[in-house]
Design a protein around this motif. Structure first.
Motif, PDB file in Angstrom:
ATOM      1  N   VAL A 192       0.835  -1.194   0.000  1.00 45.95           N
ATOM      2  CA  VAL A 192       0.000   0.000   0.000  1.00 45.95           C
ATOM      3  C   VAL A 192       0.875   1.251   0.000  1.00 45.95           C
ATOM      4  N   GLU A 193       0.381   2.293  -0.679  1.00 46.52           N
ATOM      5  CA  GLU A 193       1.030   3.604  -0.745  1.00 46.52           C
ATOM      6  C   GLU A 193       2.437   3.534  -1.348  1.00 46.52           C
ATOM      7  N   ASP A 234      -9.292   0.758  -8.894  1.00 51.22           N
ATOM      8  CA  ASP A 234      -9.561   1.522  -7.675  1.00 51.22           C
ATOM      9  C   ASP A 234     -10.227   2.864  -7.995  1.00 51.22           C
ATOM     10  N   TYR A 285      -1.760   2.580  -4.820  1.00 55.48           N
ATOM     11  CA  TYR A 285      -2.975   2.103  -4.161  1.00 55.48           C
ATOM     12  C   TYR A 285      -2.968   2.542  -2.704  1.00 55.48           C
ATOM     13  N   LEU A 286      -4.117   3.047  -2.243  1.00 53.81           N
ATOM     14  CA  LEU A 286      -4.208   3.628  -0.903  1.00 53.81           C
ATOM     15  C   LEU A 286      -4.934   2.738   0.101  1.00 53.81           C
ATOM     16  N   SER A 287      -5.591   1.672  -0.360  1.00 51.87           N
ATOM     17  CA  SER A 287      -6.336   0.801   0.571  1.00 51.87           C
ATOM     18  C   SER A 287      -5.654  -0.554   0.640  1.00 51.87           C
ATOM     19  N   THR A 326      -6.562  -5.538  -0.047  1.00 52.98           N
ATOM     20  CA  THR A 326      -7.594  -5.511  -1.082  1.00 52.98           C
ATOM     21  C   THR A 326      -7.027  -6.054  -2.384  1.00 52.98           C
ATOM     22  N   TYR A 352      -7.371  -5.900  -6.395  1.00 54.91           N
ATOM     23  CA  TYR A 352      -7.877  -5.029  -7.454  1.00 54.91           C
ATOM     24  C   TYR A 352      -7.728  -5.729  -8.799  1.00 54.91           C
TER      25      TYR A 352
END
Length: 324
Positions: A179-180, A211, A237-239, A242, A244
């Motif tokens: 993430v991030e 996303d 990606y911020l979440s 998950t 995608y």
């Protein structure tokens, strides 16, 4: 009697038509222009050449016009994609006292193989507009035949080229990703797996990162992602935790769009480093335990600062020792 311009019209038996004598009582003639024609017959014999008889039929021959058949539409199309051709511009000229009307439109197509046009087969009828897709790539002929209410018909043929679709494919830098962090994607024809069609070169890549972010190599996308014109793209990606689904479609210079290519990527949570503070004794090996770090950690890097110098080591287990 009646006929169509440009077609053979037989007169009434017993009449001849033409500009030179003939020995047969029947004759056919091709009328280039529509209209009303009267037949003038002169009958003579070889025994008494100066004896002859004249006859003019009281009923005129009506030569009806043929339709002015034509249609418009693309001459470069894509395989298995519906395209439309419009024959509504076809017309027919009126004849005095006899209005004319186009009553049927018949569409046919024939494949051209090795420069030879094959047999025409029906692909549409009853309407001036054709919507059709071709399942074989290559050159084709489309033919429209319009027929009037008097049975006069004329065809118009257009040659088209049916192009194959390009193929979309891509790879990601790694999956799972964190993430991030920036995740790179490669959809190029060199290393990403996308394939040009035999007649077209890919010039546009459209990415959907799953996303809500999208990237078009022609028009751009949202600020936290990007790409360039050779098929490369990236996204942040911020979440976490998950999965995608990333979708790529490509378009070539013929305007043909590939089938969508999908791949999934899992975004893992961020890694947190932590360890218990300990009492350090000078010149004594001191144990350090990084088990408080994220449970999915697979590598631990320690850096110790001692009297103006630093020491770094990387382990695959959470524990280490150091002597100050």
């Amino acid at each position: 009697s009646a006929g169509c311009n440009g077609s053979l019209v037989p007169p009434t038996p017993g009449q001849w038509m033409g500009i030179s004598p003939t020995l047969t009582p029947n004759w056919t003639n091709t009328y280039d222009d529509p209209g009303y024609y009267w037949v003038y017959q002169i009958t003579s014999n070889n025994v008494f050449p100066n004896m002859y008889d004249e006859y003019i039929d009281n009923d005129s021959i009506i030569v009806h016009p043929k339709p002015n058949t034509q249609f418009t539409g693309d001459d470069e199309v894509c395989i298995d994609v519906l395209h439309t051709w419009d024959g509504s511009s076809s017309t027919i000229n009126d004849l005095m006292y006899h209005p004319q009307l186009i009553v049927t439109w018949e569409w046919e197509a024939a494949e051209i193989i090795g420069g030879i046009t094959g047999s025409f087969n029906p692909i549409g009828t009853g309407t001036s507009t054709l919507t059709h897709s071709f399942s074989n790539a290559g050159d084709w002929e489309i033919k429209l035949t319009c027929t009037s209410d008097n049975g006069c018909s004329r065809s118009f043929v257009q040659t088209i080229t049916v192009h194959e679709l390009p193929i979309a494919n891509f790879s990601s830098e790694y999956t799972p990703a964190c993430v991030e962090t920036t995740v790179n994607f490669d959809g190029s024809t060199l290393t990403g797996g996308s394939i040009d069609s035999p007649t077209g070169t890919i010039g546009q890549w459209v990415w959907d990162f799953g996303d809500g972010n999208q990237w078009n190599s022609t028009t751009g996308g949202t600020p936290i992602l990007g790409g360039i014109g050779n098929g490369d793209a990236w996204n942040i990606y911020l979440s976490p935790s998950t999965t995608y689904t990333i979708t790529l479609t490509v378009t070539d210079g013929n305007g043909c769009v590939s089938e969508p290519r999908e791949n999934d990527i899992f975004i893992a949570p961020a890694i947190q480093a932590d360890f218990n503070p300990v009492t350090v004794c000078l010149n004594t090996p001191t144990p350090f335990d990084g088990s408080l770090s994220s449970s999915n950690s697979t590598e631990w890097t320690w850096e110790f600062f001692d009297s103006g110098t630093s020491y770094t080591e990387t382990n695959t287990t959470p524990t280490t020792t150091y002597t100050f």
